[in-house]
Design a protein around this motif. Sequence first.
Motif, PDB file in Angstrom:
ATOM      1  N   VAL A  19       0.836  -1.209   0.000  1.00 44.00           N
ATOM      2  CA  VAL A  19       0.000   0.000   0.000  1.00 44.00           C
ATOM      3  C   VAL A  19       0.868   1.255   0.000  1.00 44.00           C
ATOM      4  O   VAL A  19       0.700   2.154  -0.837  1.00 44.00           O
ATOM      5  CB  VAL A  19      -0.949   0.004   1.215  1.00 44.00           C
ATOM      6  CG1 VAL A  19      -1.708   1.333   1.295  1.00 44.00           C
ATOM      7  CG2 VAL A  19      -1.936  -1.151   1.133  1.00 44.00           C
ATOM      8  N   VAL A  20       1.808   1.336   0.913  1.00 44.34           N
ATOM      9  CA  VAL A  20       2.633   2.537   1.040  1.00 44.34           C
ATOM     10  C   VAL A  20       3.508   2.728  -0.196  1.00 44.34           C
ATOM     11  O   VAL A  20       3.756   3.861  -0.629  1.00 44.34           O
ATOM     12  CB  VAL A  20       3.491   2.467   2.325  1.00 44.34           C
ATOM     13  CG1 VAL A  20       4.453   3.653   2.404  1.00 44.34           C
ATOM     14  CG2 VAL A  20       2.604   2.439   3.563  1.00 44.34           C
ATOM     15  N   SER A  21       3.946   1.625  -0.795  1.00 46.04           N
ATOM     16  CA  SER A  21       4.835   1.709  -1.962  1.00 46.04           C
ATOM     17  C   SER A  21       4.173   2.373  -3.164  1.00 46.04           C
ATOM     18  O   SER A  21       4.868   2.813  -4.085  1.00 46.04           O
ATOM     19  CB  SER A  21       5.323   0.318  -2.361  1.00 46.04           C
ATOM     20  OG  SER A  21       6.176  -0.217  -1.382  1.00 46.04           O
ATOM     21  N   GLU A  22       2.846   2.429  -3.186  1.00 47.37           N
ATOM     22  CA  GLU A  22       2.176   3.118  -4.289  1.00 47.37           C
ATOM     23  C   GLU A  22       2.391   4.625  -4.229  1.00 47.37           C
ATOM     24  O   GLU A  22       2.162   5.332  -5.212  1.00 47.37           O
ATOM     25  CB  GLU A  22       0.673   2.806  -4.265  1.00 47.37           C
ATOM     26  CG  GLU A  22       0.346   1.359  -4.593  1.00 47.37           C
ATOM     27  CD  GLU A  22      -1.072   1.193  -5.071  1.00 47.37           C
ATOM     28  OE1 GLU A  22      -1.649   2.172  -5.573  1.00 47.37           O
ATOM     29  OE2 GLU A  22      -1.607   0.082  -4.930  1.00 47.37           O
ATOM     30  N   GLY A  64       1.534   8.235  11.120  1.00 49.62           N
ATOM     31  CA  GLY A  64       1.589   6.857  10.663  1.00 49.62           C
ATOM     32  C   GLY A  64       0.344   6.114  11.068  1.00 49.62           C
ATOM     33  O   GLY A  64      -0.723   6.704  11.246  1.00 49.62           O
ATOM     34  N   GLY A  65       0.458   4.808  11.231  1.00 49.54           N
ATOM     35  CA  GLY A  65      -0.685   3.979  11.594  1.00 49.54           C
ATOM     36  C   GLY A  65      -0.747   2.764  10.701  1.00 49.54           C
ATOM     37  O   GLY A  65       0.247   2.350  10.101  1.00 49.54           O
ATOM     38  N   ASN A  66      -1.946   2.170  10.593  1.00 50.47           N
ATOM     39  CA  ASN A  66      -2.099   1.023   9.717  1.00 50.47           C
ATOM     40  C   ASN A  66      -2.371   1.490   8.288  1.00 50.47           C
ATOM     41  O   ASN A  66      -2.303   2.681   7.989  1.00 50.47           O
ATOM     42  CB  ASN A  66      -3.196   0.087  10.238  1.00 50.47           C
ATOM     43  CG  ASN A  66      -4.542   0.791  10.357  1.00 50.47           C
ATOM     44  OD1 ASN A  66      -4.861   1.689   9.584  1.00 50.47           O
ATOM     45  ND2 ASN A  66      -5.334   0.393  11.333  1.00 50.47           N
ATOM     46  N   ALA A  67      -2.704   0.547   7.400  1.00 49.97           N
ATOM     47  CA  ALA A  67      -2.896   0.896   5.990  1.00 49.97           C
ATOM     48  C   ALA A  67      -4.042   1.879   5.801  1.00 49.97           C
ATOM     49  O   ALA A  67      -3.980   2.772   4.946  1.00 49.97           O
ATOM     50  CB  ALA A  67      -3.150  -0.378   5.182  1.00 49.97           C
ATOM     51  N   ILE A  68      -5.095   1.737   6.598  1.00 51.31           N
ATOM     52  CA  ILE A  68      -6.234   2.653   6.502  1.00 51.31           C
ATOM     53  C   ILE A  68      -5.813   4.055   6.915  1.00 51.31           C
ATOM     54  O   ILE A  68      -6.123   5.040   6.230  1.00 51.31           O
ATOM     55  CB  ILE A  68      -7.406   2.156   7.369  1.00 51.31           C
ATOM     56  CG1 ILE A  68      -7.991   0.871   6.785  1.00 51.31           C
ATOM     57  CG2 ILE A  68      -8.492   3.222   7.476  1.00 51.31           C
ATOM     58  CD1 ILE A  68      -9.117   0.272   7.600  1.00 51.31           C
ATOM     59  N   ASN A  88     -11.554  -3.077  -2.071  1.00 53.10           N
ATOM     60  CA  ASN A  88     -11.581  -3.259  -3.525  1.00 53.10           C
ATOM     61  C   ASN A  88     -10.229  -3.717  -4.059  1.00 53.10           C
ATOM     62  O   ASN A  88     -10.151  -4.550  -4.961  1.00 53.10           O
ATOM     63  CB  ASN A  88     -11.992  -1.950  -4.206  1.00 53.10           C
ATOM     64  CG  ASN A  88     -13.445  -1.594  -3.951  1.00 53.10           C
ATOM     65  OD1 ASN A  88     -14.299  -2.471  -3.869  1.00 53.10           O
ATOM     66  ND2 ASN A  88     -13.734  -0.310  -3.807  1.00 53.10           N
ATOM     67  N   LYS A  89      -9.160  -3.181  -3.488  1.00 55.85           N
ATOM     68  CA  LYS A  89      -7.811  -3.540  -3.950  1.00 55.85           C
ATOM     69  C   LYS A  89      -7.519  -5.017  -3.694  1.00 55.85           C
ATOM     70  O   LYS A  89      -6.911  -5.697  -4.538  1.00 55.85           O
ATOM     71  CB  LYS A  89      -6.772  -2.672  -3.230  1.00 55.85           C
ATOM     72  CG  LYS A  89      -5.322  -3.007  -3.570  1.00 55.85           C
ATOM     73  CD  LYS A  89      -4.364  -2.074  -2.841  1.00 55.85           C
ATOM     74  CE  LYS A  89      -2.914  -2.460  -3.065  1.00 55.85           C
ATOM     75  NZ  LYS A  89      -2.500  -2.303  -4.471  1.00 55.85           N
ATOM     76  N   TYR A  90      -7.953  -5.517  -2.531  1.00 58.31           N
ATOM     77  CA  TYR A  90      -7.614  -6.888  -2.152  1.00 58.31           C
ATOM     78  C   TYR A  90      -8.783  -7.861  -2.308  1.00 58.31           C
ATOM     79  O   TYR A  90      -8.694  -9.016  -1.877  1.00 58.31           O
ATOM     80  CB  TYR A  90      -7.091  -6.916  -0.710  1.00 58.31           C
ATOM     81  CG  TYR A  90      -5.727  -6.269  -0.589  1.00 58.31           C
ATOM     82  CD1 TYR A  90      -4.573  -6.964  -0.943  1.00 58.31           C
ATOM     83  CD2 TYR A  90      -5.601  -4.951  -0.172  1.00 58.31           C
ATOM     84  CE1 TYR A  90      -3.329  -6.370  -0.858  1.00 58.31           C
ATOM     85  CE2 TYR A  90      -4.353  -4.342  -0.080  1.00 58.31           C
ATOM     86  CZ  TYR A  90      -3.222  -5.062  -0.427  1.00 58.31           C
ATOM     87  OH  TYR A  90      -1.985  -4.464  -0.356  1.00 58.31           O
ATOM     88  N   GLY A  91      -9.862  -7.407  -2.934  1.00 53.11           N
ATOM     89  CA  GLY A  91     -10.974  -8.306  -3.224  1.00 53.11           C
ATOM     90  C   GLY A  91     -11.710  -8.798  -1.996  1.00 53.11           C
ATOM     91  O   GLY A  91     -12.187  -9.948  -1.969  1.00 53.11           O
TER      92      GLY A  91
END
Length: 677
Positions: A19-22, A64-68, A88-91
């Motif tokens: 996620v962060v790498s995007e 920071g935090g989690n992906a959300i 949606n990204k991870y189905g």
Amino acid sequence: MIDQLTIEKILDAANIVDVVSEFVTLRRRGVNYVGLCPFHNEKTPSFYVSPSKGICKCFSCGKGGNAIHFLMEHEQMSFQDAAEWLANKYGIPFRKRELTESEKALQNERESLFITNQFALDFFKDTLLNTDKGRAIGLAYFRKRGFRDDILEKFYLGYCPDEPDALARTALAKGYTKENLIKTGLCYAKDDNGALRDRFRGRVIFPVHSISGKVVAFGGRIMSAESKVAKYVNSPESVIYSKSRELYGLYQAKQAIVRKDRCFLVEGYADVISMFQSGVENVVASSGTSLTPGQIRLIHRFTNNITVLYDGDKAGIKASLRGIDMLLAEGMNVKVLLLPDGEDPDSFAQGRGATAFQQYIDTHQVDFIRFKVNLLMEDAADDPYSRSELIKSITQSISVIQDPIVRSVYITECSQIMKIDERLLINDVNRRQREQAQAAAQPTRPAQSPDENGQNPEPTEVETDNPDAPAEPAPEPEISAEDKLRQDIRALKREGLGPMMEKERLLSQLIVRYGGKVMCTYQDDEGQELDMTVGQFIVGSLQNDGLEFRHPVYKRFVEIMAEHLEDKDFNSQKFFMSHPETFVSLTAASLMEERYQLSNIFKDSKPADDETQLLKLTRHIMADYQMEVVRLEIKDVEKKIQEAEVGDLAELQTRYQQLLMARAQLSKELGERIINL
């Protein structure tokens, strides 16, 4: 609204590094990843991503935090929108209930403007490709420029009909509001009757995307030969668009920038598109504005290396030199490429492939300081005054470079090129650095609020086809929930409760990490052996003593934990990290990242979550918190004794003795204290 169980599934599936790498260039460092923080301006990476914990954190600004949480902060999404994006990204299937009218009314204004811009994007593309005038005028223009069909699609190019209100009529018929059409700058209202008029009528359209691909603005080039009409018109600034913080083409170029570890900076839309089509895809444009710290920050997320392309216009080059100094000050490795006379990046790229273009770049680009010296030396010639001004300009550029070794190398080279004593250059550079440090230390009161980079933005001109329209009044500033929370916490610290909140933080950390974990067994009144969790001990101890946390978020941890004391196999880490209350989940992520070091009585071979060790740890931290409560009450009672009337002293002195006894007992229990890191 997505339920919490689904949010937990989303966070389980989401790869935080992915996620962060995007949005951020990450490099592996041990078991973690590190990169430049996307939330503040920095030159040395301090933004860490932990795949094992599923969290990210900047050890400089603290965000920071989690992906959300990352998506919320980076893309200005709501909690639910960020969760949906990841689902949606991870189905991950999710059910979403229909929002109530009041909830719809409270939805972020940003989203409605993005939706309106997306409609306009589709309208412009459809008009270009599927209408007679679009093909005859807009598409013919792009064909003349040599743009291929795949490039038209890649950059979402379009055309707006040369009619007063073609877009406005279509938008209103489809339910888009007049208010949002005006706020996005797609339309403006006529002064006489308030009717909508299309801002971009009769123009080919260049959409401007955010780094995540959302349409934030448009640029339009006129197709008619009217001399009184501006050649280019751009969207005015809005809540979703600030031209000082956007770069045209970055959405399309970001992967190539990372891959090539270099960014090419040009000026216009067509420059970007032509270079991209020729095979040089790592290119962005400042879209005619002076380079800003916000734009530099965007580039710096993906690479430290930048090459600025110039045509042969010396006046234009000299006018843009200040922007190059800003790049140097931000720690960028700056090179300059001067194109042949009469060429600009657009024309030079036409007909040349990536290999030929790259060969020209490799053989002609030079570092900026050497370029600047050579450029200004031509004008200085043998004029002493001009030479002195040249020296001042060069030392100014060198003085903003942060790396002392790089500064030293440039000073030596400039001394040789300009044939001037190196010590004079060193002295002038040092003087300028002292002046810069003094200026930075001076408190200033900005005339307006700083932007996200800490800069006081200059007033921006709003481009409009209706210059006589009255300016809209600026909205009244509102205090966000986040700012209100910070104000409350600062107020508590001013009351001298900082040490108290540190103890509350440690107990909250135990709740988040081990709230549902058994730390010991005990017998009830009937002789049955029962398990006691960390959460039960902390909540029970506070309730028995009639104590309540003062820190609003830590207090909320205790309240939530109290609601789940009887839940079997309660996973406190997952529960708090995925909690829909943003401050709860954000703080939980922060507490998961923090470490603590215990005094010698806890330094044995057992892990922190071993039952025996966990019992010691929890009781010790609780006693430490209780000691702070007692300390504050002793201080309060001492003050009351000094101010009390004679008749009230007996009760106060009794309470004072009780507190001293409690302090002595807690001191025995505590032994050595916890040291926070």
